[in-house]
Write an enzyme that holds these catalytic residues in place. Structure first.
Site, mmCIF file in Angstrom:
data_model
loop_
_atom_site.group_PDB
_atom_site.id
_atom_site.type_symbol
_atom_site.label_atom_id
_atom_site.label_comp_id
_atom_site.label_asym_id
_atom_site.label_seq_id
_atom_site.Cartn_x
_atom_site.Cartn_y
_atom_site.Cartn_z
ATOM 1 N N SER A 205 55.363 74.293 7.924
ATOM 2 C CA SER A 205 55.928 74.873 9.121
ATOM 3 C C SER A 205 54.942 74.624 10.257
ATOM 4 O O SER A 205 53.412 74.636 9.842
ATOM 5 C CB SER A 205 56.112 76.382 8.965
ATOM 6 O OG SER A 205 56.521 77.020 10.129
ATOM 7 N N TYR B 197 53.516 84.745 6.265
ATOM 8 C CA TYR B 197 54.169 83.585 6.081
ATOM 9 C C TYR B 197 53.556 82.347 6.722
ATOM 10 O O TYR B 197 53.041 81.318 6.163
ATOM 11 C CB TYR B 197 55.640 83.554 6.743
ATOM 12 C CG TYR B 197 56.165 82.431 6.931
ATOM 13 C CD1 TYR B 197 57.198 82.119 5.881
ATOM 14 C CD2 TYR B 197 56.298 81.329 7.969
ATOM 15 C CE1 TYR B 197 58.210 81.104 5.946
ATOM 16 C CE2 TYR B 197 57.189 80.389 7.821
ATOM 17 C CZ TYR B 197 58.283 80.228 7.004
ATOM 18 O OH TYR B 197 58.775 78.962 7.077
#
Length: 254
Positions: free
Chosen positions: A140, A153
């Protein structure tokens, strides 16, 4: 004309929905046999059935060593080899650093980071036996930049990027390429669920989209196309790379 993955065997984790489903669909279109590795029996089986005879569903919790080993053994048993692994399965839990519980941290680590580790751990020997291969990890842009509401995350996706580079260096001599994709927001069920928690989901979508140079978020298919490129021989001299697919989001300072 043969597809770009003709004769290849691929495992795609989290292939029951979102990016993983699109990757599995595109890989099958391009001639690969696909192991649909998914914890959700219903969505995983649906994806595999839709792909036809050259696809098989393998119930998989990527955070469990036995499941990770089994998905690789399934690929080799059913299709004779393993050429491609796409580590896509992930979860997202909102929380600032001080608000993140140890339980949430451990769960995110188990799926988003350990799951990638286990997938590579068991896939690499099978790929070596097949003469080489390509691993594509879905990271990501939050592995590069921060989001205060997704602290854990961010940490896990940063770890995926670092582990990708380490694996690329370690197994390049064996003919295994390891790369990762770093998307921005993608129109997946996980992102839709995040937006739907807002009092004004459509307003939030417009606000988020306005941050992008292209004024929209990505589709799962667009990320799948990048995975296809990295999995195929078209990227034969690319390894250890973190390919950013973010519609220009991280190109600006303000």
């Amino acid at each position: 004309m043969a597809g770009r993955l003709h004769g290849k065997v691929a495992i795609v984790t989290g292939a029951g929905s979102g990016i993983g489903k699109s990757v599995a669909e595109l890989f099958a279109e391009e001639g690969a046999a696909v192991v649909v590795a998914e914890w959700n029996r219903q969505t995983g089986a649906q994806t595999a059935t839709a792909l036809g005879q050259r696809a098989i569903f393998c119930e998989t919790d990527v955070s469990k060593s036995g499941d990770a080993r089994n998905m690789v053994e399934t690929a080799v048993r059913e299709f004779g080899r393993l050429d491609i692994l796409v580590n896509n399965a992930a979860i997202q839990i909102l929380g600032t650093l001080d608000q993140t519980s140890e339980e949430d941290w451990d769960r995110l680590q188990a799926v988003n980071l350990k799951g990638v580790f286990l997938g590579m751990k068991y896939a690499i020997p099978a790929m070596i036996a097949s003469g080489g291969g390509s691993i594509v990890n879905i990271a990501s842009i939050l592995g590069f930049v921060g989001d205060p509401d997704l602290a854990a995350y961010c940490a896990m996706k940063g770890g995926v990027i670092a582990m990708t580079k380490a694996a690329a260096l370690g197994y390049g001599p064996a003919g295994i390429r390891v790369n990762c994709i770093c998307p921005g927001d993608v129109d997946t069920p996980m992102v839709q669920d995040y937006m739907n928690k807002s009092p004004d989901p459509e307003g939030l979508r417009r606000e988020i989209s306005s941050k992008y140079a292209l004024r929209r978020i990505a589709t799962p298919r667009e990320v799948a196309e990048a995975a296809l490129y990295l999995a195929s021989d078209a990227s034969s001299f690319i390894t250890g790379d973190a390919l950013v697919i973010d519609g220009g989001l991280t190109s600006k300072c303000y």
